[in-house]
Design an enzyme around this catalytic site. Structure first.
Site, PDB file in Angstrom:
ATOM      1  N   CYS A   2       0.810  -1.218   0.000  1.00  0.00           N
ATOM      2  CA  CYS A   2       0.000   0.000   0.000  1.00  0.00           C
ATOM      3  C   CYS A   2       0.843   1.267   0.000  1.00  0.00           C
ATOM      4  O   CYS A   2       1.973   1.290   0.485  1.00  0.00           O
ATOM      5  CB  CYS A   2      -0.915   0.006   1.219  1.00  0.00           C
ATOM      6  SG  CYS A   2      -1.866  -1.507   1.432  1.00  0.00           S
ATOM      7  N   ARG A  27       4.558  -0.297  -6.546  1.00  0.00           N
ATOM      8  CA  ARG A  27       4.525  -1.067  -5.306  1.00  0.00           C
ATOM      9  C   ARG A  27       3.512  -2.207  -5.350  1.00  0.00           C
ATOM     10  O   ARG A  27       3.567  -3.115  -4.526  1.00  0.00           O
ATOM     11  CB  ARG A  27       4.185  -0.130  -4.132  1.00  0.00           C
ATOM     12  CG  ARG A  27       5.231   0.930  -3.893  1.00  0.00           C
ATOM     13  CD  ARG A  27       4.699   2.043  -3.024  1.00  0.00           C
ATOM     14  NE  ARG A  27       4.439   1.621  -1.672  1.00  0.00           N
ATOM     15  CZ  ARG A  27       5.315   1.685  -0.675  1.00  0.00           C
ATOM     16  NH1 ARG A  27       6.522   2.154  -0.908  1.00  0.00           N
ATOM     17  NH2 ARG A  27       4.991   1.302   0.543  1.00  0.00           N
ATOM     18  N   TRP A  75      -3.260  -2.733  -1.298  1.00  0.00           N
ATOM     19  CA  TRP A  75      -3.081  -4.141  -1.644  1.00  0.00           C
ATOM     20  C   TRP A  75      -3.848  -4.940  -0.606  1.00  0.00           C
ATOM     21  O   TRP A  75      -3.568  -4.862   0.586  1.00  0.00           O
ATOM     22  CB  TRP A  75      -1.599  -4.515  -1.638  1.00  0.00           C
ATOM     23  CG  TRP A  75      -1.361  -5.975  -1.853  1.00  0.00           C
ATOM     24  CD1 TRP A  75      -1.070  -6.906  -0.915  1.00  0.00           C
ATOM     25  CD2 TRP A  75      -1.414  -6.680  -3.097  1.00  0.00           C
ATOM     26  NE1 TRP A  75      -0.932  -8.150  -1.481  1.00  0.00           N
ATOM     27  CE2 TRP A  75      -1.132  -8.038  -2.822  1.00  0.00           C
ATOM     28  CE3 TRP A  75      -1.671  -6.297  -4.417  1.00  0.00           C
ATOM     29  CZ2 TRP A  75      -1.096  -9.001  -3.821  1.00  0.00           C
ATOM     30  CZ3 TRP A  75      -1.633  -7.272  -5.402  1.00  0.00           C
ATOM     31  CH2 TRP A  75      -1.346  -8.607  -5.110  1.00  0.00           C
ATOM     32  N   GLU A 488      24.382 -19.491  -6.362  1.00  0.00           N
ATOM     33  CA  GLU A 488      23.917 -18.214  -6.888  1.00  0.00           C
ATOM     34  C   GLU A 488      25.095 -17.355  -7.360  1.00  0.00           C
ATOM     35  O   GLU A 488      25.015 -16.701  -8.404  1.00  0.00           O
ATOM     36  CB  GLU A 488      23.102 -17.470  -5.824  1.00  0.00           C
ATOM     37  CG  GLU A 488      22.719 -16.046  -6.159  1.00  0.00           C
ATOM     38  CD  GLU A 488      21.825 -15.899  -7.377  1.00  0.00           C
ATOM     39  OE1 GLU A 488      21.649 -14.747  -7.830  1.00  0.00           O
ATOM     40  OE2 GLU A 488      21.311 -16.908  -7.892  1.00  0.00           O
ATOM     41  N   GLU A 495      26.120 -15.966 -15.987  1.00  0.00           N
ATOM     42  CA  GLU A 495      25.189 -15.106 -16.705  1.00  0.00           C
ATOM     43  C   GLU A 495      25.861 -13.869 -17.273  1.00  0.00           C
ATOM     44  O   GLU A 495      25.588 -13.465 -18.416  1.00  0.00           O
ATOM     45  CB  GLU A 495      24.053 -14.665 -15.770  1.00  0.00           C
ATOM     46  CG  GLU A 495      23.074 -15.760 -15.396  1.00  0.00           C
ATOM     47  CD  GLU A 495      22.035 -15.276 -14.405  1.00  0.00           C
ATOM     48  OE1 GLU A 495      20.837 -15.541 -14.615  1.00  0.00           O
ATOM     49  OE2 GLU A 495      22.417 -14.628 -13.405  1.00  0.00           O
TER      50      GLU A 495
END
Length: 615
Positions: A2, A27, A75, A488, A495
């Site tokens: 919100c 958001r 939200w 990761e 990548e």
């Protein structure tokens, strides 16, 4: 999550309010509304389900005009997506017409008891929200003492949970009362007008001078005056600061690449992930929505399904869920899960993780899970309008802002932070020591500062990257919850720089990967100061004895001896359960700087797409 905007001005506030809401659309929200005190002294408002543009269109037919106003994007947590549940909320029915209106972010945990109390006083509730409780309680006190500031102060003493709120009242021209506890709220200073918002970005067009409110602050905002009281009800002065606005998410600003910008946004991303979900020392029960509490209480097992970096975030969470919550957890690659016939444990929660919410394999796995056999489905996602959000029983928004770089950075940090919050809620319902939760939450509040310290390693890591740029292969090692972080780190190097890299559990070295180690293969290791540290260093000696070149990211406080062939990079100390979130940052920086040296396309690596929407 919100968003809040408020204005006290001589001119019509509505255009400022609407522009602020538009700046907060990133958001995630499902409804929007605005309220203002009209020239006649009455409160008028307009609320609409859907996009802010729906509200803009509605205002053309039913305008809201006034110099003092509040606005909100919601939200849904308590209650469905309806106009009645949208903000601003209003209290006036059955009383003397001295209306009070409110916008609220956060979760009020004792709303049910307060609702019952207010109903007995004659208040009729038109929404399912916890927020409506606050506005009626303020109205009740306002009728008694005719002092809006004191009415809000008395109300705050009754609330349990987290909140950022702004309140206006009919007849109270050019006055907004605001407060915060556990949710962000900032003030903006203008000329003959002042503002408030849940995010600086909302006020970017009208000011560059801001006051950062502290926990427990209460504010009386007027066009030419700002008064603030702290949590002890003492009058205080909070200094204002000039803030040079950062570029939008879709602009690089002063950064060389979007990925660089997104890495440096990570302290703020963590703050947003915590926003409205934690108090000073605990995770709020309704952090995922009120209905989720009932579901999580029944969970006896967890299945996490995702792809790529999101899969590795889930792999970190597996260690937390099993250790802190005592719940069996399996983590699956979505492209594999969807094509096998997995055995489903009784009362199992199915969690999908996706930055875009449109990843084809993850979405297919979710649809398979929806066919039956699972207690419920929960998605962690960064895009509120995405397919996984629409099709899951519950959604936890990452609130990380648009991530442009194909190689995910800030979304991973938001995912792991959110997964830790879910773990703590699960753990509390299964007897987790409250002191453990308090310890973790208190350290979560400090995590943004730790990540900021890690980002200061940018310069040293830039120099370190020179030793990787001309290598063909690299090995990343970790133990426990740092095994997925090693994977990761290796993924980021692959990548971005196109160097072949693999992440391994350090204990697996002698079971195969050690055959690859020689002086031409850099080996990166993560060495937190935990119970596996000695075993990790035993594994590293296996690398050293084969002539491998070691780069060890070691936590501050670990006693290390200078040794030929081993370079130690010291990391600031971090809580055991939070360290996997924080210590991915130097690995991101390393991959980024290696890619710069090699001259690859950092933001759009070859052959990759941001959202994989096909098999």
């Amino acid at each position: 999550m919100c968003g809040i905007v408020g204005v006290v001005a001589e001119r019509n506030a509505t255009p400022i309010l609407i522009r602020g809401l538009q700046r907060l659309e990133y958001r995630g929200y499902d409804s929007a509304g605005v309220a203002a005190i009209s020239p006649a002294g009455e409160i008028t408002r307009n609320r609409q389900v859907g996009k802010v543009q729906n509200l803009v269109d509605a205002l053309e037919q039913n305008p809201v005009i006034g110099g003092t106003g509040i606005a909100h994007t919601r939200w849904a947590t308590h209650g469905k997506v309806t106009v009645e549940n949208a903000h601003p909320h209003l209290s006036s029915s059955g009383f003397d017409g001295q209306d009070v209106s409110l916008v609220h972010n956060g979760i009020i945990e004792n709303h049910a008891a307060l609702r019952q109390e207010l109903q007995q006083l004659g208040y009729a509730f038109l929404s399912e929200t916890d927020s409506e409780v606050i506005v009626h309680l303020i109205h009740h006190h306002f009728q008694s003492n005719k002092n809006l500031l004191e009415a809000v102060r008395q109300t705050l003493r009754r609330l349990t949970g987290a909140y950022a709120l702004a309140v206006i009242a009919a007849g109270e021209h050019q006055r907004v009362i605001a407060a915060r506890q556990g949710c962000p709220l900032i003030l903006g200073k203008g000329i003959d007008e002042n503002y408030l918002a849940s995010d600086i970005l909302a006020l970017r067009a009208v000011t560059d001078r801001f006051i950062y409110l502290e926990e427990g602050d209460l504010v009386d905002l007027r066009p030419n005056q700002i008064e603030i009281w702290n949590v002890e009800d003492e009058s205080v002065v909070r200094s204002d600061v000039k803030v040079v606005m950062e570029a939008d998410d879709m602009e690089r600003g002063n950064y060389r690449h979007f990925m660089q910008k997104e890495m440096f946004q990570q302290p703020e991303v963590i703050r947003r992930a915590l926003e409205g979900r934690v108090s000073k020392d605990r995770v709020l029960d309704a952090a995922l929505g009120e209905e989720s509490v009932k579901l999580l209480a029944k969970v006896e097992a967890v299945t996490i399904v995702a792809c790529g970096t999101s899969y590795l975030a889930g792999s970190v969470a597996r260690y937390w869920i099993e250790e802190l919550a005592g719940v069996p957890c399996q983590v699956e690659i979505a492209s594999e899960y969807r094509y096998r016939n997995p055995a489903r444990q009784k009362n199992s929660l199915f969690i999908t993780i996706s930055q875009s919410g449109e990843t084809a394999d993850t979405l297919a796995a979710l649809r398979l899970a929806k066919e039956g056999g699972f207690l419920g489905t929960l998605t962690l996602c960064n895009v509120p309008t995405s397919a996984t959000v629409r099709e899951s029983d519950f959604a936890m928004m990452l609130n990380a802002g648009t991530e442009v770089g194909v190689a995910s950075t800030k979304a991973f940090v938001a995912q792991t932070t959110a997964l830790l919050l879910i773990t703590l809620v699960l753990g509390r319902q299964r007897g987790l020591d409250p002191a453990v939760e308090t310890d973790i939450v208190e350290n979560l509040h400090r995590l943004p500062e730790t990540v900021s310290e890690l980002l200061k390693l940018d310069g040293p890591i830039e120099k370190l990257a020179e030793q990787f740029a001309h290598k063909q292969h690299a090995l990343y090692l970790g133990r426990g919850s740092f095994y997925p972080i090693a994977m990761e780190g290796a993924l980021k190097l692959k990548e971005l720089s196109y160097i072949h890299a693999e992440g391994y559990a350090a204990g697996e070295l002698k079971h195969g990967p050690l055959a690859l180690v020689d002086e031409n293969m850099p080996v990166v290791a993560l060495a937190p100061n935990d119970e596996l540290l000695e075993k990790l260093y035993s594994n590293l000696q296996e690398v050293r004895s084969r002539g491998g070149r070691l780069f060890v990211f070691v936590e501050e406080g670990v006693s290390v001896q200078p040794e030929q062939g081993i370079l130690h990079i010291e990391l600031p100390s971090c809580h055991k359960y939070l360290a996997p979130i924080a210590y991915v940052v130097p690995l991101q920086l390393l991959a980024y700087h290696v890619a710069l040296i090699k001259g690859t396309d950092v933001d759009q690596p070859r052959n990759l797409a941001k959202s994989v929407t096909v098999e």
